[in-house]
Each structure stands twice: as structure tokens, then as C-alpha cells.
Design an enzyme around this catalytic site. Structure first.
Site, short mmCIF file in Angstrom:
data_model
loop_
_atom_site.label_atom_id
_atom_site.label_comp_id
_atom_site.label_asym_id
_atom_site.label_seq_id
_atom_site.Cartn_x
_atom_site.Cartn_y
_atom_site.Cartn_z
N ASN A 209 0.86 -1.20 0.00
CA ASN A 209 0.00 0.00 0.00
C ASN A 209 0.88 1.24 0.00
OD1 ASN A 209 0.53 0.86 2.83
ND2 ASN A 209 -0.36 -1.15 3.26
N ASP A 277 -4.21 -6.18 5.06
CA ASP A 277 -5.27 -6.97 5.69
C ASP A 277 -5.21 -8.44 5.27
OD1 ASP A 277 -6.54 -4.95 7.23
OD2 ASP A 277 -7.23 -4.07 5.34
N LYS A 287 9.01 -17.58 -9.77
CA LYS A 287 8.30 -16.46 -10.38
C LYS A 287 7.14 -16.97 -11.25
CE LYS A 287 8.82 -12.53 -13.43
NZ LYS A 287 9.51 -12.03 -14.59
N PRO A 305 -2.80 -11.60 10.58
CA PRO A 305 -3.09 -11.37 12.01
C PRO A 305 -3.25 -9.88 12.25
CG PRO A 305 -0.75 -11.89 11.68
CD PRO A 305 -1.45 -12.12 10.36
N ASP A 306 -4.12 -9.52 13.19
CA ASP A 306 -4.29 -8.11 13.54
C ASP A 306 -3.36 -7.79 14.71
OD1 ASP A 306 -5.23 -5.62 14.60
OD2 ASP A 306 -7.03 -5.90 13.38
N PHE A 325 -4.33 3.40 14.79
CA PHE A 325 -4.64 4.39 13.77
C PHE A 325 -5.86 3.92 12.99
CE2 PHE A 325 -1.42 7.77 13.12
CZ PHE A 325 -0.71 7.54 14.28
N LYS A 339 -13.84 1.11 15.78
CA LYS A 339 -12.56 0.38 15.71
C LYS A 339 -11.88 0.34 17.08
CE LYS A 339 -10.70 0.62 11.80
NZ LYS A 339 -10.09 1.16 10.58
N LYS A 343 -11.19 -3.30 18.55
CA LYS A 343 -9.81 -3.79 18.67
C LYS A 343 -9.32 -3.80 20.11
CE LYS A 343 -8.48 -2.89 14.01
NZ LYS A 343 -7.39 -3.30 13.11
O1 C5P Z 1 -8.57 -2.42 10.67
P1 C5P Z 1 -7.73 -1.34 10.19
O2 C5P Z 1 -6.60 -1.78 9.29
O3 C5P Z 1 -8.42 -0.16 9.62
O4 C5P Z 1 -7.05 -0.80 11.52
C1 C5P Z 1 -6.02 0.13 11.53
C2 C5P Z 1 -5.22 0.00 12.78
O5 C5P Z 1 -4.98 -1.37 13.06
C3 C5P Z 1 -3.85 0.61 12.64
O6 C5P Z 1 -3.44 1.02 13.93
C4 C5P Z 1 -3.01 -0.56 12.16
O7 C5P Z 1 -1.64 -0.40 12.48
C5 C5P Z 1 -3.62 -1.71 12.91
N1 C5P Z 1 -3.57 -2.99 12.22
C6 C5P Z 1 -2.74 -3.97 12.69
N2 C5P Z 1 -2.73 -5.20 12.08
C7 C5P Z 1 -3.52 -5.43 11.02
C8 C5P Z 1 -4.36 -4.43 10.52
C9 C5P Z 1 -4.37 -3.21 11.14
O8 C5P Z 1 -2.02 -3.74 13.64
N3 C5P Z 1 -3.49 -6.62 10.44
#
Ligand code: C5P
Length: 400
Positions: A209, A277, A287, A305-306, A325, A339, A343
């Protein structure tokens, strides 16, 4: 401590002006730069030549010779200094400061400066104790002017009492205190994620991104500037590692999570990274070939993973303050607040990343700080300034 700092010293009238020479000598010995402004009153007691010899700088005396190429404007004089010191500060200059009078170089500079000011009063005991002087001192203190002295003792006018200029070593100590960097986060460990992640498709292609890492990197630097020990876990970015910060370079979201978990325990976590994501379920080991006439390959994606949600999970290793963020393009506040709750983090820094704002990958940011107490709208600011303010808010929150 004082090495490399720059003091703008205003020498006003009074017999104690001779002690300004000793003050300059001590500051210069500490490798502190000194530039002098001498008032008309001050010039009755010390010469510009003595000040110039000790400071090795031109001495500034007048507001009106700006046509003279070598003269510096009052704004430029104040800009070039870390601190403005008035020593000795006569009853007259203190009164002008309190009343906002600007009728010579020194008083104009004191009215215009945005730097901290330290005044070292020196005058006859009755002038010092006069209600007018005391009222002026109360005004100046309230406005944040730092005061050193006056000392009590025998005075040049054969009287005894408060009014003597503080001794030069005490003035130097007061200057050092004011110039010492504030380190409210000393002893704290802060973990910061920054930049994008790259999720491989094959050995040469990846999903990514537009995150530049500027905001996250400047937050790491701002936390370090307040004395925190900082671990920055950075995705691939084109900007330099911030100084004074331990940096772990990673590529993927999974690597970022492992690096964060290895960095724990932390008192503070700021997740500024734009983590992908999804990742490709199984990146190709070789390749992917473009076969003429064949359909393009499909990409099966699985969720990453989040990291923010993982770090926010209650438990013994949860940082005391977790900041996430939210980059949104619509219904910013509502999505950001949702959020924060979903979270489990404490604060969300929400920003509008619609292309028209130029924020994603840009130099500036306009954020909304969302806490359990409500929403604060911040003005559009350069990213390092957003970082500085956020670091100060974090330091204040940890002090509570
Ligand atoms: O869910 P979203 O991507 O909008 O959330 C943004 C926040 O979650 C940011 O603080 C980002 O660093 C964190 N994030 C994360 N791991 C992910 C997705 C988002 O830590 N896989």
C-alpha cells in the site's frame, strides 16, 4: 548539557552589569554560544567591546539600524537563540516586560520572542520591594518567565537586603535547567509499528500500500525525544531510521507481529503501520510465468493477524497504553470509534485518507484523537508536529 546551545543575553542597566561578563565567561567555558543585546542603561556600566571580546559575536544595541547590513532584526535575534536571558534585569526592563512596552531593541525583542525567557533581577532593595516591582514580577511569573534571584546581601548602594544579582554560577545552573530536555518518558519502553507491509505473491511480486512510514517514524522519534526507549518495527520504507531508536526491519504482517511480540514488554504501543489486511495464501516459490493466451493467475487471499488487536488483548503483557490508527475515507469518527472498541485499544488516531486530502504518503496530517473520553479535532499539521503533540499526550496520560 549546555554545549551547542545558544543564549541571547540582554544586559540592562545597573551596577551588576559587570557580572554579565563573568556569566558570559562561564557559558562560553561550557561551550554555550552567547549573543548579547546591550541596552542604553547597560552601556553605562559595561562596554559593547568587553561583551564582544568575550562572546566573539557582534553586540546588538539598536533597533533602528536595520539598514546596516551587519545588523540583525529582533525577530532574527530571537530565532537564533534557544533561550533569552535578561541579566541583570533592571526594575525598568521588568516593568516594560510586564506592561508590553517595546521602545528599544531589548524590550521589542522580549515582546516578540517565542522563546523562554529567564530574568535575573538586580536593583536597590527598596526598588525590589516596591509594590510596583512586586506586581510586575507576579505578572511575569504568571506568564511563564523564569526568575533566578535576586540574592540577599550587602549592596553597592550601601544597603542590605534582597536585590543583588544572583551569582553567575547560579544563573548558569538556571539556564541549564531550562535548556535540559524534558524526559517524562524516561524509563518507559515504547513499541511503534510503521510503514506498509509487503505480502509476497511470488519471489518478485508483492501486495503493498501507499504508506510512507513518515507518521510512524516521527512518532518513534518524538517518543525517544521525551526519553522513552523505543523499538520501531518498520515495514519496507524509503526513509531513514530515526536516530536514537532501535529498529527492526520486517516485510510481512506475520513478521511484524513476531517482532512486536519479541519486543514486549512495553509500556506504550503505537500501531501506525498500514498492515496489509490479507496475504496470498500460498506465495509461489518460483516467479509466476506469463503464459501467452492463458488466463492471469488467481490470487487466493487469507486474513493477516491483527497486530493492534493482539497487542490490545488483556493480559500481563498488554502495554499500559495502546494507540491504533484508523485511516478512513468516509464516516471517519463513527468508524474510528467502532474500531477503538472492536480492537480493544485505548486511543485511536483517526485520519481521512481520501485522495483529495493528500495525507496518505504526504507531509501533513489532520487527525482526530479518539479516547474513551471523546473526540479531539486537531488542526492540519506537519507529521513531525502531530508526532510531537501525540508523544506529549502519551507522556501526560502515563503520568495520571
Ligand atoms: O482495521 P484497520 O486496518 O483499519 O485498523 C487500523 C489499525 O490497526 C492501525 O493502527 C493498524 O496499524 C492496525 N492494524 C494492525 N494489524 C492489522 C491491521 C491493522 O495492527 N493486520
Amino acid at each position: 548539557m549546555l554545549a551547542g546551545k545558544r543564549v541571547l543575553l540582554i544586559v540592562s542597566g545597573g551596577i551588576a552589569a559587570y557580572k554579565a561578563l563573568e556569566l558570559i565567561r562561564l557559558l562560553r567555558r561550557a561551550e554555550c554560544g552567547v549573543r548579547c543585546v546591550l541596552t542604553d542603561g547597560g552601556a553605562q556600566f559595561v562596554t559593547a567591546l568587553s561583551l564582544q571580546a568575550l562572546t566573539e559575536e557582534r553586540v546588538h544595541t539598536t533597533l533602528w539600524s536595520l539598514t546596516d547590513e551587519s545588523e540583525m532584526g529582533h525577530i532574527e535575534l530571537s530565532r537564533s537563540a534557544d533561550l533569552v536571558v535578561v541579566a541583570p534585569a533592571s526594575a525598568d526592563i521588568l516593568a516594560k516586560m510586564a506592561a508590553g512596552i517595546a521602545d528599544d531593541l531589548a524590550s521589542t525583542l522580549l515582546l516578540a520572542t517565542d522563546k523562554r525567557v529567564l530574568a535575573a533581577p538586580a536593583m536597590n532593595v527598596r526598588m525590589w520591594l516596591h509594590p510596583a516591582t512586586q506586581a510586575n514580577m507576579a505578572v511575569l511569573r504568571r506568564r511563564g518567565v523564569a526568575i533566578v534571584g535576586p540574592d540577599e546581601g550587602a549592596m553597592a548602594c550601601n544597603e542590605y537586603g534582597p536585590g543583588r544579582l544572583a551569582e553567575p554560577p547560579d544563573i548558569v545552573a538556571a539556564i541549564a535547567d531550562l535548556l535540559a530536555p524534558a524526559t517524562p518518558l524516561a524509563g518507559r519502553h515504547a513499541l511503534v509499528t510503521s510503514g506498509p507491509t509487503h505480502e509476497p505473491i511470488d519471489p518478485v511480486r508483492y501486495l503493498a500500500n501507499r504508506s510512507s512510514g513518515r507518521q510512524g517514524h516521527s512518532i518513534a522519534a518524538a517518543l525517544a525525544a521525551l526519553g522513552a526507549q523505543v523499538t520501531l518495527v518498520s515495514g519496507p520504507v524509503g526513509i531513514a531510521d530515526p536516530p536514537g531508536v532501535a529498529v527492526r526491519h520486517v516485510e510481512t504482517a506475520e513478521q511484524m507481529l513476531s517482532a512486536c511480540q519479541e519486543a514486549l514488554p512495553a509500556d506504550i504501543a503505537v500501531c501506525a503501520a498500514a498492515v496489509a489486511d490479507w496475504r496470498v495464501a500460498e506465495a509461489a516459490t518460483g516467479k509466476l510465468k506469463k503464459v501467452p493466451g492463458a488466463a492471469p493467475p488467481g490470487l487466493a487471499l487469507v486474513p493477516n493477524p491483527d497486530i493492534l488487536a493482539t497487542l490490545s488483548r488483556p493480559g500481563p503483557s498488554r502495554p499500559r497504553l495502546v494507540v491504533g490508527f484508523a485511516a478512513e475515507t468516509d464516516e471517519l469518527r463513527r468508524h474510528a470509534e467502532e474500531k477503538r472498541v472492536r480492537k480493544g485499544c485505548d486511543w485511536i488516531v483517526a485520519n481521512d485518507v481520501s485522495p483529495a486530502t493528500g495525507i496518505m504518503g504526504g507531509e501533513e496530517n489532520a487527525i482526530h484523537l479518539i479516547t474513551a473520553e471523546g473526540v479531539e479535532d486537531w488542526p492540519r499539521l506537519p507529521k513531525p508536529e502531530v508526532a510531537r503533540r501525540l508523544a506529549e499526550r502519551i507522556a501526560a496520560a502515563l503520568e495520571e
